[in-house]
Scaffold this active site. Structure first.
Site, PDB file in Angstrom:
ATOM      1  N   TYR A  95       0.821  -1.212   0.000  1.00 40.30           N
ATOM      2  CA  TYR A  95       0.000   0.000   0.000  1.00 40.30           C
ATOM      3  C   TYR A  95       0.860   1.269   0.000  1.00 40.30           C
ATOM      4  O   TYR A  95       0.463   2.291  -0.543  1.00 40.30           O
ATOM      5  CB  TYR A  95      -0.902   0.044   1.243  1.00 40.30           C
ATOM      6  CG  TYR A  95      -2.212  -0.677   1.088  1.00 40.30           C
ATOM      7  CD1 TYR A  95      -2.249  -2.036   0.851  1.00 40.30           C
ATOM      8  CD2 TYR A  95      -3.416   0.018   1.201  1.00 40.30           C
ATOM      9  CE1 TYR A  95      -3.453  -2.696   0.722  1.00 40.30           C
ATOM     10  CE2 TYR A  95      -4.622  -0.639   1.077  1.00 40.30           C
ATOM     11  CZ  TYR A  95      -4.643  -1.997   0.832  1.00 40.30           C
ATOM     12  OH  TYR A  95      -5.844  -2.640   0.708  1.00 40.30           O
ATOM     13  N   ASP A  98      -6.529  -6.872   4.204  1.00 40.37           N
ATOM     14  CA  ASP A  98      -7.627  -6.217   3.495  1.00 40.37           C
ATOM     15  C   ASP A  98      -8.558  -7.276   2.915  1.00 40.37           C
ATOM     16  O   ASP A  98      -9.776  -7.229   3.091  1.00 40.37           O
ATOM     17  CB  ASP A  98      -7.050  -5.331   2.378  1.00 40.37           C
ATOM     18  CG  ASP A  98      -8.137  -4.662   1.557  1.00 40.37           C
ATOM     19  OD1 ASP A  98      -9.104  -4.159   2.170  1.00 40.37           O
ATOM     20  OD2 ASP A  98      -8.034  -4.648   0.315  1.00 40.37           O
TER      21      ASP A  98
HETATM   22  C1  IPM Z   1     -10.446  -1.066   3.826  1.00 39.20           C
HETATM   23  C2  IPM Z   1     -10.642  -0.499   2.449  1.00 39.20           C
HETATM   24  C3  IPM Z   1      -9.447   0.382   2.117  1.00 39.20           C
HETATM   25  C4  IPM Z   1      -8.214  -0.488   2.130  1.00 39.20           C
HETATM   26  C5  IPM Z   1      -9.569   1.146   0.780  1.00 39.20           C
HETATM   27  C6  IPM Z   1     -10.823   1.974   0.749  1.00 39.20           C
HETATM   28  C7  IPM Z   1      -8.349   1.960   0.496  1.00 39.20           C
HETATM   29  O1  IPM Z   1     -10.831  -1.507   1.514  1.00 39.20           O
HETATM   30  O2  IPM Z   1     -10.346  -0.279   4.789  1.00 39.20           O
HETATM   31  O3  IPM Z   1     -10.390  -2.286   3.941  1.00 39.20           O
HETATM   32  O4  IPM Z   1      -7.907  -1.146   1.128  1.00 39.20           O
HETATM   33  O5  IPM Z   1      -7.534  -0.507   3.151  1.00 39.20           O
HETATM   34 MG    MG Z   2     -10.971  -3.419   2.375  1.00 40.59          MG
END
Ligand code: IPM
Ligand code: MG
Length: 356
Positions: free
Chosen positions: A142, A247
């Protein structure tokens, strides 16, 4: 106690669910003699529309100056075409990074009253599902370097997934400590048969496990974990994993209960400040219709009281109120069952308030 809370209602159903959560918080303040002060800051699409960025520097400073942050949801189809650097999600990632919210706690709990909502067979869920995913939130792919470049006449995109020992160790420690407070069982999910950062991850986790001999520790490869979550979810108690695996697995886990609208989450730093949000999205299709389920946000408020403000009694009170309302058969549309009493978002908020 006096507490400053930055409120990021966001987009879609965000403002509706947040309004109910704030009423609950005010009621708790009144009942237990606390003062909660709110600062509202735009985040996501609504901020892009007003200021051209998903969160302003001033807004970010307000988050940093508060005791805790409460978030509704961000995003929607309207902003899907925005360039990568001003997408609504970018603000969420920026808050996580700037506030160093490296530990994301995502509980998945089957409410017995809603057991029929689970898409799994009864035999699989009958012992109840109660697991907690501890997701690393400020590292990995990320936040690693990324680029798209032209090589030999075609585009090549690269994302890098870096993890340092200290990043792994601090999330590992949160997971082991959490496991000690629960059932002393921890599964660490990685892909150590392929990925280098996973090999380091596993090495650090093994080192930590020696410090926590009481915790029953296991390594699970991520593909197998995805399968086991469906096949036999009750084998898990605490799961710790890196950012992207977390995630994906946390969405999968939330579905085991069939009621994603009920699930809260906490994102914690090494201090007491955290950010709290329901795990569901902004649900633009039902926005403004008073149909959303506010319970995920209300339960996030309970997590905030418990983890950031050390107000366990107050948190228990909210959780018991939610449980009572479900026991009495009240349901928003997303968790509606035959024979139950269907209520709106506002009515659900009022019912919880009534119990408090
Ligand atoms: C989550 C969401 C986020 C992530 C997105 C919206 C960036 O999917 O909080 O799980 O990927 O972390
Ligand atoms: Mg998510």
């Amino acid at each position: 106690m006096n507490k400053k809370i930055t409120v990021l209602s966001g987009d879609g159903i965000g403002p509706e669910i947040m309004a109910q959560a704030i009423k609950v918080l005010d009621k708790i303040g009144e009942k237990y003699g606390h003062k909660f002060e709110y600062t509202y800051v735009d985040i996501g699409g609504c901020s892009i529309d007003k200021y051209g960025v998903p969160i302003t520097d001033e807004g970010m400073e307000k988050c940093k100056a508060s005791d805790s942050v409460l978030l509704g949801a961000v995003g929607g189809p309207k902003w899907d075409g925005c360039p990568a650097n001003i997408r609504p999600e970018k603000a969420l990632l920026a808050v996580r990074k700037e506030l160093e919210l490296f530990a994301n706690l995502r509980p998945t709990k089957l409410f017995l009253q809603l057991a029929d909502a689970s898409p799994l067979k009864k035999e699989i869920t009958q012992n109840g599902i109660d697991l907690l995913i501890v997701r690393e939130l400020t590292g990995g792919v990320y936040f690693g370097p990324k680029k798209t470049e032209e090589v030999n006449g075609e585009l090549v995109a690269t994302d890098v997934m870096p993890y340092s020992e200290h990043e792994i160790e601090r999330i590992g420690r949160v997971a082991f400590e959490t496991a000690m407070k629960r059932n002393k069982k921890l599964a660490s999910v990685d892909k150590a048969n392929v990925i280098e950062t996973s090999r380091l991850w596993r090495k650090v986790m093994h080192r930590l496990s020696e410090e926590y001999p009481e915790v029953q520790y296991s390594d699970v490869l991520v593909d197998n974990a995805a399968m086991q979550l469906i096949k036999n979810p009750t084998q898990f108690d605490v799961i710790v994993t890196e950012n992207m695996f977390g995630d994906i697995l946390s969405d999968e886990a939330s579905m085991l209960t069939g009621s994603i609208g009920m699930m809260p989450s906490a994102s914690l730093s090494s201090g007491t400040r955290g950010m709290y949000e329901p795990i569901h999205g902004s649900a633009p299709d039902i926005a403004g219709k008073d149909l959303a389920n506010p319970l995920g946000t209300i339960l996030s408020v309970a997590m905030m009281l418990r983890y950031s403000f050390d107000m366990a009694k107050e948190a228990d009170d909210i959780e018991a109120a939610v449980n009572d309302v479900l026991d009495e058969g009240y349901r928003t549309a997303d968790i509606m069952q035959e024979g139950a009493k269907r209520v709106s978002c506002t009515e659900m908020g009022a019912l919880v308030l009534g119990k408090l």
